[in-house]
Design an enzyme around this catalytic site. Structure first.
Site, short mmCIF file in Angstrom:
data_model
loop_
_atom_site.label_atom_id
_atom_site.label_comp_id
_atom_site.label_asym_id
_atom_site.label_seq_id
_atom_site.Cartn_x
_atom_site.Cartn_y
_atom_site.Cartn_z
N LYS A 1 13.31 -7.42 4.91
CA LYS A 1 13.66 -6.68 6.55
C LYS A 1 14.88 -6.98 6.95
CE LYS A 1 8.95 -5.07 7.29
NZ LYS A 1 7.86 -4.74 8.09
N ASP B 1 8.47 0.97 12.68
CA ASP B 1 7.17 0.35 13.27
C ASP B 1 6.97 0.73 14.42
OD1 ASP B 1 6.40 -1.15 10.84
OD2 ASP B 1 7.53 -3.10 11.42
N ARG C 1 0.73 -1.23 0.00
CA ARG C 1 -0.07 0.06 -0.08
C ARG C 1 0.70 1.11 0.11
NH1 ARG C 1 -2.83 -3.50 -1.34
NH2 ARG C 1 -2.67 -1.84 -3.22
N GLY D 1 1.54 -12.13 20.58
CA GLY D 1 2.61 -12.15 19.33
C GLY D 1 3.88 -11.86 19.75
N ALA D 2 5.02 -12.44 19.30
CA ALA D 2 6.36 -12.40 19.54
C ALA D 2 7.29 -12.29 18.17
CB ALA D 2 6.89 -13.32 20.67
N1 LIG Z 1 -0.51 -2.03 11.17
C1 LIG Z 1 0.92 -2.39 10.65
O1 LIG Z 1 1.43 -1.34 10.49
C2 LIG Z 1 1.55 -3.47 10.78
C3 LIG Z 1 2.84 -3.57 10.60
C4 LIG Z 1 3.56 -4.81 10.80
C5 LIG Z 1 2.51 -6.12 10.96
N2 LIG Z 1 1.37 -5.90 10.82
C6 LIG Z 1 0.56 -7.15 10.88
O2 LIG Z 1 0.97 -7.90 12.16
C7 LIG Z 1 0.90 -9.28 12.00
C8 LIG Z 1 2.08 -9.73 12.20
O3 LIG Z 1 3.19 -9.62 11.57
P1 LIG Z 1 4.83 -10.00 11.91
O4 LIG Z 1 5.49 -8.99 10.67
O5 LIG Z 1 4.99 -9.65 13.35
O6 LIG Z 1 4.69 -11.42 11.55
P2 LIG Z 1 5.85 -12.43 12.05
O7 LIG Z 1 7.15 -12.25 12.53
O8 LIG Z 1 5.70 -13.63 11.20
O9 LIG Z 1 4.95 -12.90 13.56
C9 LIG Z 1 3.78 -13.71 13.43
C10 LIG Z 1 3.17 -13.84 14.73
O10 LIG Z 1 1.79 -14.21 14.61
C11 LIG Z 1 2.03 -15.65 15.49
N3 LIG Z 1 0.91 -16.43 14.69
C12 LIG Z 1 0.81 -16.85 13.45
N4 LIG Z 1 0.00 -17.90 13.37
C13 LIG Z 1 -0.70 -18.07 14.55
C14 LIG Z 1 -1.85 -18.93 14.72
N5 LIG Z 1 -2.42 -19.68 14.05
N6 LIG Z 1 -1.95 -18.83 16.35
C15 LIG Z 1 -1.61 -17.75 17.14
N7 LIG Z 1 -0.69 -17.18 16.91
C16 LIG Z 1 -0.11 -17.26 15.42
C17 LIG Z 1 3.27 -16.26 15.39
O11 LIG Z 1 3.19 -17.06 16.71
P3 LIG Z 1 4.44 -18.06 16.42
O12 LIG Z 1 5.52 -17.56 17.00
O13 LIG Z 1 4.02 -19.24 17.63
O14 LIG Z 1 4.70 -18.64 15.11
C18 LIG Z 1 3.88 -14.86 15.78
O15 LIG Z 1 3.65 -14.17 16.85
C19 LIG Z 1 0.44 -9.21 10.63
O16 LIG Z 1 -1.07 -9.46 10.48
C20 LIG Z 1 0.76 -8.11 9.94
O17 LIG Z 1 -0.19 -7.80 8.80
C21 LIG Z 1 0.76 -4.72 10.95
#
Ligand SMILES: NC(=O)c1ccc[n+]([C@@H]2O[C@H](COP(=O)([O-])OP(=O)(O)OC[C@H]3O[C@@H](n4cnc5c(N)ncnc54)[C@H](OP(=O)(O)O)[C@@H]3O)[C@@H](O)[C@H]2O)c1
Length: 278
Positions: free
Chosen positions: A67, A104, A17, A130-131
């Site tokens: 990243k 972020d 976006r 979430g971590a």
């Molecule tokens: N609004 C914004 O500006 C912004 C910015 C960045 C990210 N986001 C959003 O934040 C989210 C995470 O992004 P990220 O970059 O942090 O991803 P990431 O590094 O891949 O981390 C994913 C997280 O989600 C958890 N998870 C995945 N599947 C799961 C499930 N079925 N049940 C429970 N927990 C689950 C993972 O847990 P495990 O460690 O157990 O796998 C981990 O904590 C995404 O939806 C992304 O679109 C938004």
């Protein structure tokens, strides 16, 4: 000022976006410049980054999956990027070297402040679900703000424990299966998992134990209104969506590349929402 260039490198890049977002600001401020999507394969990232100064780019954003690799490739990093081991914004310095930043955490904070101006970091504990990459950025920011106890619950408990061990107090690892109890006494809960995103199951988190003035923040932005936010609003909590974080995290890059501090307002939200697939 001469024509300024920036863009976003990712693989794939069609979903980003960022061109709509920065394009809106460029038009609004009548800036002679462009912000372009750059489809860069992982094995060519170094080549692409090193070409930025020669091509006249003021810098760029980097997104999935670049990243962490970009963090290792740039010449300098700021404190946020160093703490996260990941870069989302790159600025070309006057000497042609590349400075990596991570905005972020800043984006999260600015949007929270805008939506919940009375929320105070020092008041009470915060629960973060979430971590992953975004979770790391957010707990780091909350710790900097002076939150006294940050409960981190992650599906894979060991990951929350590792994060708590790395950061130390105020982080404490909270068992994923007991996440609902982690809401007790909290002033804020933040979902940083993928749960609730289009194509993913909803986050199962009954909000009964969250105090009435507790703020609910979901950083998922597709859809904009997650089941968690709907439930929060129904119960009378302030509900903070994920789009604002995305918009606010873009401000620092735009200011560095194009020389103007842009604002996040309804017109920007509508421009970005209008660019999203139905
Ligand atoms: N609004 C914004 O500006 C912004 C910015 C960045 C990210 N986001 C959003 O934040 C989210 C995470 O992004 P990220 O970059 O942090 O991803 P990431 O590094 O891949 O981390 C994913 C997280 O989600 C958890 N998870 C995945 N599947 C799961 C499930 N079925 N049940 C429970 N927990 C689950 C993972 O847990 P495990 O460690 O157990 O796998 C981990 O904590 C995404 O939806 C992304 O679109 C938004």
């Amino acid at each position: 000022m001469s024509f300024r260039l920036s863009g976003v490198m990712g693989w794939p890049i069609g979903h980003s976006r960022s061109p709509a977002l920065h394009g809106h600001w460029l038009k609004r401020h009548d800036i002679a410049g462009a912000y372009v999507p750059l489809a860069v394969q992982p094995e060519r990232l170094e080549q692409a980054l090193r070409a930025l100064p020669a091509l006249g780019f003021a810098g760029c954003n980097v997104t999935v999956p670049h990243k962490e690799a970009a963090f290792r490739l740039v010449d300098h990093v700021d404190r946020s990027a160093a703490r996260l081991g990941a870069v989302n914004t790159i600025v070309v310095r006057p000497d042609g070297t590349l400075e990596g930043r991570n905005t972020d955490g800043e984006g999260f904070l600015r949007h929270l402040e805008a939506c919940a101006p009375d929320w105070r970091a020092a008041d009470r504990p915060v629960l973060v679900l979430g971590a992953g990459g975004a979770g790391r950025a957010i707990v780091g920011t909350l710790a900097d703000m002076g939150v006294g106890e940050i409960r981190v619950a992650n599906r894979t408990d060991a990951r929350a424990e590792a994060l708590a061990a790395e950061f130390g107090r105020p982080l404490v690892a909270w068992p994923w299966t007991r996440r609902t109890e982690g809401l007790a006494d909290c002033s804020l809960v933040v979902n940083t998992t993928q749960l609730g995103m289009v194509g993913w199951p909803a986050l199962d988190l009954p909000l009964d134990l969250l105090p009435p003035d507790g703020v609910v923040n979901d950083i998922v932005y597709a859809p904009l209104e997650t089941a968690l936010l709907t439930d929060a609003r129904r119960r009378g909590h302030i509900a903070v969506d994920g789009l604002g974080m995305l918009l606010h995290q873009a401000r620092a890059g735009f200011a560095a590349w194009f020389g103007i501090e842009p604002v996040v307002d309804e017109a920007l939200r509508q421009a970005v929402l209008g660019s999203m697939p139905p």
